[in-house]
Design a protein around this motif. Structure first.
Motif, PDB file in Angstrom:
ATOM      1  N   SER A 197       0.821  -1.203   0.000  1.00 29.93           N
ATOM      2  CA  SER A 197       0.000   0.000   0.000  1.00 29.93           C
ATOM      3  C   SER A 197       0.857   1.256   0.000  1.00 29.93           C
ATOM      4  O   SER A 197       1.919   1.308   0.638  1.00 29.93           O
ATOM      5  N   ASN A 198       0.365   2.247  -0.748  1.00 32.67           N
ATOM      6  CA  ASN A 198       1.011   3.568  -0.817  1.00 32.67           C
ATOM      7  C   ASN A 198       2.475   3.505  -1.259  1.00 32.67           C
ATOM      8  O   ASN A 198       3.266   4.392  -0.919  1.00 32.67           O
ATOM      9  N   ARG A 199       2.846   2.467  -1.999  1.00 33.17           N
ATOM     10  CA  ARG A 199       4.238   2.353  -2.432  1.00 33.17           C
ATOM     11  C   ARG A 199       4.629   3.472  -3.382  1.00 33.17           C
ATOM     12  O   ARG A 199       5.734   4.009  -3.335  1.00 33.17           O
ATOM     13  N   PHE A 200       3.703   3.836  -4.244  1.00 35.21           N
ATOM     14  CA  PHE A 200       3.991   4.875  -5.233  1.00 35.21           C
ATOM     15  C   PHE A 200       4.340   6.192  -4.546  1.00 35.21           C
ATOM     16  O   PHE A 200       5.337   6.839  -4.872  1.00 35.21           O
ATOM     17  N   GLU A 201       3.528   6.583  -3.552  1.00 34.04           N
ATOM     18  CA  GLU A 201       3.794   7.824  -2.837  1.00 34.04           C
ATOM     19  C   GLU A 201       5.093   7.730  -2.049  1.00 34.04           C
ATOM     20  O   GLU A 201       5.847   8.706  -1.945  1.00 34.04           O
ATOM     21  N   ALA A 202       5.381   6.570  -1.491  1.00 31.77           N
ATOM     22  CA  ALA A 202       6.606   6.393  -0.716  1.00 31.77           C
ATOM     23  C   ALA A 202       7.837   6.545  -1.600  1.00 31.77           C
ATOM     24  O   ALA A 202       8.854   7.123  -1.187  1.00 31.77           O
ATOM     25  N   GLU A 203       7.749   6.045  -2.827  1.00 34.91           N
ATOM     26  CA  GLU A 203       8.891   6.147  -3.737  1.00 34.91           C
ATOM     27  C   GLU A 203       9.153   7.599  -4.115  1.00 34.91           C
ATOM     28  O   GLU A 203      10.318   8.030  -4.229  1.00 34.91           O
ATOM     29  N   ILE A 204       8.093   8.357  -4.324  1.00 37.91           N
ATOM     30  CA  ILE A 204       8.257   9.771  -4.644  1.00 37.91           C
ATOM     31  C   ILE A 204       8.919  10.499  -3.477  1.00 37.91           C
ATOM     32  O   ILE A 204       9.830  11.320  -3.667  1.00 37.91           O
ATOM     33  N   ARG A 205       8.490  10.180  -2.258  1.00 38.63           N
ATOM     34  CA  ARG A 205       9.091  10.811  -1.080  1.00 38.63           C
ATOM     35  C   ARG A 205      10.567  10.440  -0.955  1.00 38.63           C
ATOM     36  O   ARG A 205      11.403  11.285  -0.610  1.00 38.63           O
ATOM     37  N   GLN A 206      10.887   9.190  -1.279  1.00 32.28           N
ATOM     38  CA  GLN A 206      12.283   8.755  -1.216  1.00 32.28           C
ATOM     39  C   GLN A 206      13.132   9.512  -2.232  1.00 32.28           C
ATOM     40  O   GLN A 206      14.259   9.913  -1.928  1.00 32.28           O
ATOM     41  N   GLU A 207      12.587   9.697  -3.428  1.00 30.89           N
ATOM     42  CA  GLU A 207      13.314  10.451  -4.443  1.00 30.89           C
ATOM     43  C   GLU A 207      13.528  11.898  -3.999  1.00 30.89           C
ATOM     44  O   GLU A 207      14.613  12.466  -4.175  1.00 30.89           O
ATOM     45  N   GLN A 208      12.492  12.496  -3.431  1.00 27.71           N
ATOM     46  CA  GLN A 208      12.602  13.872  -2.961  1.00 27.71           C
ATOM     47  C   GLN A 208      13.614  13.995  -1.818  1.00 27.71           C
ATOM     48  O   GLN A 208      14.399  14.948  -1.768  1.00 27.71           O
ATOM     49  N   GLU A 209      13.595  13.021  -0.899  1.00 27.77           N
ATOM     50  CA  GLU A 209      14.533  13.048   0.220  1.00 27.77           C
ATOM     51  C   GLU A 209      15.966  12.862  -0.261  1.00 27.77           C
ATOM     52  O   GLU A 209      16.904  13.487   0.265  1.00 27.77           O
ATOM     53  N   ALA A 210      16.160  11.996  -1.262  1.00 27.60           N
ATOM     54  CA  ALA A 210      17.498  11.772  -1.803  1.00 27.60           C
ATOM     55  C   ALA A 210      18.035  13.036  -2.460  1.00 27.60           C
ATOM     56  O   ALA A 210      19.211  13.400  -2.297  1.00 27.60           O
ATOM     57  N   LYS A 211      17.158  13.752  -3.210  1.00 26.85           N
ATOM     58  CA  LYS A 211      17.572  15.001  -3.840  1.00 26.85           C
ATOM     59  C   LYS A 211      17.889  16.067  -2.785  1.00 26.85           C
ATOM     60  O   LYS A 211      18.846  16.832  -2.930  1.00 26.85           O
ATOM     61  N   LYS A 212      17.070  16.106  -1.726  1.00 22.72           N
ATOM     62  CA  LYS A 212      17.283  17.074  -0.653  1.00 22.72           C
ATOM     63  C   LYS A 212      18.609  16.802   0.055  1.00 22.72           C
ATOM     64  O   LYS A 212      19.379  17.726   0.367  1.00 22.72           O
ATOM     65  N   LYS A 213      18.893  15.514   0.289  1.00 20.61           N
ATOM     66  CA  LYS A 213      20.135  15.138   0.943  1.00 20.61           C
ATOM     67  C   LYS A 213      21.337  15.490   0.077  1.00 20.61           C
ATOM     68  O   LYS A 213      22.352  15.989   0.567  1.00 20.61           O
ATOM     69  N   GLN A 214      21.203  15.249  -1.219  1.00 19.15           N
ATOM     70  CA  GLN A 214      22.289  15.573  -2.137  1.00 19.15           C
ATOM     71  C   GLN A 214      22.558  17.071  -2.166  1.00 19.15           C
ATOM     72  O   GLN A 214      23.712  17.512  -2.177  1.00 19.15           O
ATOM     73  N   ALA A 215      21.494  17.866  -2.172  1.00 21.85           N
ATOM     74  CA  ALA A 215      21.652  19.327  -2.174  1.00 21.85           C
ATOM     75  C   ALA A 215      22.302  19.803  -0.885  1.00 21.85           C
ATOM     76  O   ALA A 215      23.147  20.715  -0.890  1.00 21.85           O
ATOM     77  N   GLU A 216      21.937  19.190   0.240  1.00 23.48           N
ATOM     78  CA  GLU A 216      22.516  19.573   1.528  1.00 23.48           C
ATOM     79  C   GLU A 216      24.002  19.235   1.576  1.00 23.48           C
ATOM     80  O   GLU A 216      24.819  20.017   2.097  1.00 23.48           O
ATOM     81  N   GLU A 217      24.367  18.069   1.024  1.00 31.51           N
ATOM     82  CA  GLU A 217      25.781  17.678   1.001  1.00 31.51           C
ATOM     83  C   GLU A 217      26.595  18.639   0.134  1.00 31.51           C
ATOM     84  O   GLU A 217      27.727  18.991   0.476  1.00 31.51           O
ATOM     85  N   GLN A 218      26.028  19.037  -0.999  1.00 32.85           N
ATOM     86  CA  GLN A 218      26.724  20.001  -1.852  1.00 32.85           C
ATOM     87  C   GLN A 218      26.903  21.337  -1.153  1.00 32.85           C
ATOM     88  O   GLN A 218      27.954  21.983  -1.269  1.00 32.85           O
ATOM     89  N   LYS A 219      25.890  21.743  -0.398  1.00 34.06           N
ATOM     90  CA  LYS A 219      25.961  22.992   0.351  1.00 34.06           C
ATOM     91  C   LYS A 219      27.069  22.933   1.410  1.00 34.06           C
ATOM     92  O   LYS A 219      27.833  23.891   1.595  1.00 34.06           O
ATOM     93  N   GLN A 220      27.169  21.787   2.090  1.00 35.49           N
ATOM     94  CA  GLN A 220      28.185  21.629   3.116  1.00 35.49           C
ATOM     95  C   GLN A 220      29.589  21.618   2.504  1.00 35.49           C
ATOM     96  O   GLN A 220      30.525  22.190   3.084  1.00 35.49           O
ATOM     97  N   ARG A 221      29.729  20.986   1.342  1.00 37.62           N
ATOM     98  CA  ARG A 221      31.037  20.954   0.691  1.00 37.62           C
ATOM     99  C   ARG A 221      31.471  22.354   0.254  1.00 37.62           C
ATOM    100  O   ARG A 221      32.644  22.715   0.375  1.00 37.62           O
ATOM    101  N   ARG A 222      30.512  23.133  -0.256  1.00 37.67           N
ATOM    102  CA  ARG A 222      30.836  24.502  -0.650  1.00 37.67           C
ATOM    103  C   ARG A 222      31.246  25.350   0.556  1.00 37.67           C
ATOM    104  O   ARG A 222      32.192  26.155   0.484  1.00 37.67           O
TER     105      ARG A 222
END
Length: 233
Positions: A197-222
Motif C-alpha cells: 500500500s502507498n508504495r507509489f507515494e513512498a517512492e516519490i518521497r524517497q526520491e525527494q529526500e534523496a535530492k534534498k540530501k544531495q543538495a545539503e551535502e553540496q551545500k556543506q562541501r561549498r
C-alpha cells in the motif's frame, strides 16, 4: 467541374438564398447532363456546401471549433502495479530497441530484440506477439502496449511458451534494489508489489529526500571549501 468552379457556384447560391443576388436562369447543354456525372458532382456539391456553411457559422460565432483529443499517457498512474524504477527500466529497454526513434517498436525491431535476448522467433511468431497486445491495430508496439506485456505476464495471462512470455522472462529488469520483501524473481517482485500500500507515494518521497540530501551535502562541501579558502588568505 473543378473545385474552384464548385466553390464559386456554392458561394453564389448562398448569396441568392440570403437575397444578396437575384437568381439567373442558365441553359445547360444536353451533353453536360450525363447521368454518370450526377452522383459524383452532387456529392462534391454537398461536401463543399457543408464546409462553406460550417465556415460561415464559425465566422458568425454560431459554431465552436472542435479540438482533437489530447489525452496524455502516464505510465505511473495507469500501471500502479509496477514500481517507478521498474517502469523506468522498462522504458530504458523500450528505447534501446526503438532504433527508428519514433516511439514505437515495429516487427523488425522486435525481431532484433528477441535475437539479443537469445530467443529468436519466426516471422509469424513475431506478428502474433505484436497482435496480442496491439490495441490500436497499427502492427507495432507503443510504450503502453509494451508495458501491457509485463502486466499480462504478472497476471498469468500469457502461455508459458509464448513469445511474449519469453520476452518478459528474459528481460533483465532489476528489482533487487526495490526491497520488495526480498523477492528474487521479476514476477515474484511484481506480485508482491501489487499488495504494498502507498508504495507509489513512498517512492516519490524517497526520491525527494534523496535530492534534498544531495543538495545539503553540496551545500556543506561549498561551505567547507569556502572556510578552507579563507584560512589561506
Amino acid at each position: 467541374m473543378s473545385e474552384d468552379e464548385l466553390s464559386n457556384k456554392l458561394n453564389r447560391r448562398l448569396k441568392i438564398e440570403e437575397g444578396v443576388e437575384e437568381p439567373v436562369a442558365v441553359d445547360v447543354p444536353e451533353e453536360q447532363n450525363c447521368p454518370q456525372d450526377k452522383p459524383s458532382t452532387a456529392n462534391a456539391d454537398a461536401e463543399l456546401g457543408a464546409k462553406l456553411l460550417r465556415r460561415g457559422e464559425l465566422n458568425e460565432g454560431q459554431g465552436e471549433h472542435c479540438q482533437p483529443s489530447t489525452k496524455v499517457f502516464n505510465p505511473y498512474t495507469e500501471f500502479k502495479e509496477f514500481s517507478r524504477k521498474q517502469i523506468k527500466d522498462m522504458e530504458k529497454m523500450f528505447k534501446t530497441y526503438d532504433a527508428g526513434r519514433d516511439n514505437y517498436i515495429d516487427l523488425m525491431e522486435l525481431k532484433l530484440m528477441m535475437e539479443k535476448l537469445e530467443a529468436p522467433q519466426t516471422h509469424l511468431c513475431l506478428k502474433n506477439m505484436i497482435k496480442e497486445v496491439d490495441e490500436d491495430l497499427d502492427n507495432k508496439l507503443s510504450f503502453r502496449e509494451f508495458l501491457l506485456i509485463f502486466r499480462k505476464a504478472a497476471a498469468g495471462e500469457l502461455t508459458e511458451d509464448s513469445g511474449l512470455s519469453v520476452l518478459a522472462r528474459l528481460s533483465e529488469i532489476d528489482v533487487s534494489t526495490e526491497g520488495v520483501k526480498g523477492a528474487k524473481t521479476f514476477f515474484e517482485a511484481k506480485v508482491q508489489a501489487i499488495n504494498d500500500s502507498n508504495r507509489f507515494e513512498a517512492e516519490i518521497r524517497q526520491e525527494q529526500e534523496a535530492k534534498k540530501k544531495q543538495a545539503e551535502e553540496q551545500k556543506q562541501r561549498r561551505a567547507a571549501f569556502k572556510d578552507l579558502k579563507s584560512a589561506f588568505q
